[in-house]
Enzyme design. Sequence first.
Site, mmCIF file in Angstrom:
data_model
loop_
_atom_site.group_PDB
_atom_site.id
_atom_site.type_symbol
_atom_site.label_atom_id
_atom_site.label_comp_id
_atom_site.label_asym_id
_atom_site.label_seq_id
_atom_site.Cartn_x
_atom_site.Cartn_y
_atom_site.Cartn_z
ATOM 1 N N HIS A 1 49.082 -27.797 -5.082
ATOM 2 C CA HIS A 1 50.084 -26.689 -5.860
ATOM 3 C C HIS A 1 49.049 -25.748 -6.692
ATOM 4 O O HIS A 1 48.610 -26.159 -7.543
ATOM 5 C CB HIS A 1 51.036 -27.123 -7.393
ATOM 6 C CG HIS A 1 51.689 -25.196 -6.790
ATOM 7 N ND1 HIS A 1 52.421 -25.016 -5.957
ATOM 8 C CD2 HIS A 1 52.013 -25.018 -8.849
ATOM 9 C CE1 HIS A 1 52.883 -23.621 -7.049
ATOM 10 N NE2 HIS A 1 51.867 -23.442 -8.097
ATOM 11 N N LYS B 1 46.673 -17.625 -11.552
ATOM 12 C CA LYS B 1 46.612 -18.185 -10.517
ATOM 13 C C LYS B 1 46.358 -17.060 -9.756
ATOM 14 O O LYS B 1 44.973 -17.167 -8.572
ATOM 15 C CB LYS B 1 46.711 -19.247 -10.342
ATOM 16 C CG LYS B 1 47.339 -20.661 -10.859
ATOM 17 C CD LYS B 1 47.503 -21.599 -10.267
ATOM 18 C CE LYS B 1 49.468 -22.109 -9.410
ATOM 19 N NZ LYS B 1 49.772 -21.255 -10.180
ATOM 20 N N ASP C 1 48.559 -20.970 -3.198
ATOM 21 C CA ASP C 1 49.482 -21.457 -3.964
ATOM 22 C C ASP C 1 49.460 -22.720 -3.506
ATOM 23 O O ASP C 1 49.931 -23.436 -3.358
ATOM 24 C CB ASP C 1 51.558 -20.938 -2.941
ATOM 25 C CG ASP C 1 52.250 -21.532 -4.130
ATOM 26 O OD1 ASP C 1 52.101 -21.624 -5.235
ATOM 27 O OD2 ASP C 1 52.854 -21.523 -3.516
ATOM 28 N N ARG D 1 34.817 -25.731 -28.116
ATOM 29 C CA ARG D 1 33.688 -25.064 -28.011
ATOM 30 C C ARG D 1 32.002 -24.708 -27.168
ATOM 31 O O ARG D 1 31.946 -23.557 -26.963
ATOM 32 C CB ARG D 1 33.781 -23.588 -29.208
ATOM 33 C CG ARG D 1 35.292 -23.748 -29.431
ATOM 34 C CD ARG D 1 36.053 -22.971 -30.567
ATOM 35 N NE ARG D 1 34.697 -21.484 -30.784
ATOM 36 C CZ ARG D 1 35.288 -20.551 -31.597
ATOM 37 N NH1 ARG D 1 36.272 -20.950 -32.438
ATOM 38 N NH2 ARG D 1 34.526 -19.847 -31.800
#
Length: 194
Positions: free
Chosen positions: A25, A46, A64, A129
């Site tokens: 997915h 997305k 999808d 980071r």
Amino acid sequence: LITGRFMNAATLMVDTLTAPRTRVHATMVDIMGVGVILEGEPGIGKSETALALIERGHSLVADDITVLRRSQNELLASAVDITRYHMEIRGLGIIHVPSLFGVSALRGETRVDLIIRLQRPDPSFEQDRSGLTDKHREVLGINLPLIELPVAAGRDLAHVVEVAALNQRLKELGHDAAKELNDKLISRLTSKAT
């Protein structure tokens, strides 16, 4: 066909038909030759991120549901037949990508180079980071780089995904900006200490 050509074609066909495969997915895009899987919970953005990338001139592979197939030492991604050429945009519905953006906005199949997981920010989770900590995920026996991107209101995810894909290409070419800066800092600190 000449026997040799027939045998070559048949071998390639059997290899393709029997290759390990799975469905995920996720949305798959091609960004200047870098194949990027966009994954995350439903409604995280997305498809909207992929749509913004298409508007920037990049290509959709699948929306999808993405089919992943192992071919030797690489992972190839494509769309399922029923949803090929289409995207679902929440609040808008189903769109036909080539009618809106032209056939160049689509790729039939592309190699997977990077997985980007879109996720809601978690204050209890401290994120690296610097970019020095490489994360990976194994899919069908192939080890793929993984980037976890926090989703926040007003953040231009398409731009960040585009830069992540280009940075991945540079890493594959041997240029790691985070490691280079880290090495410079260490060199500077050790030279000042002596």
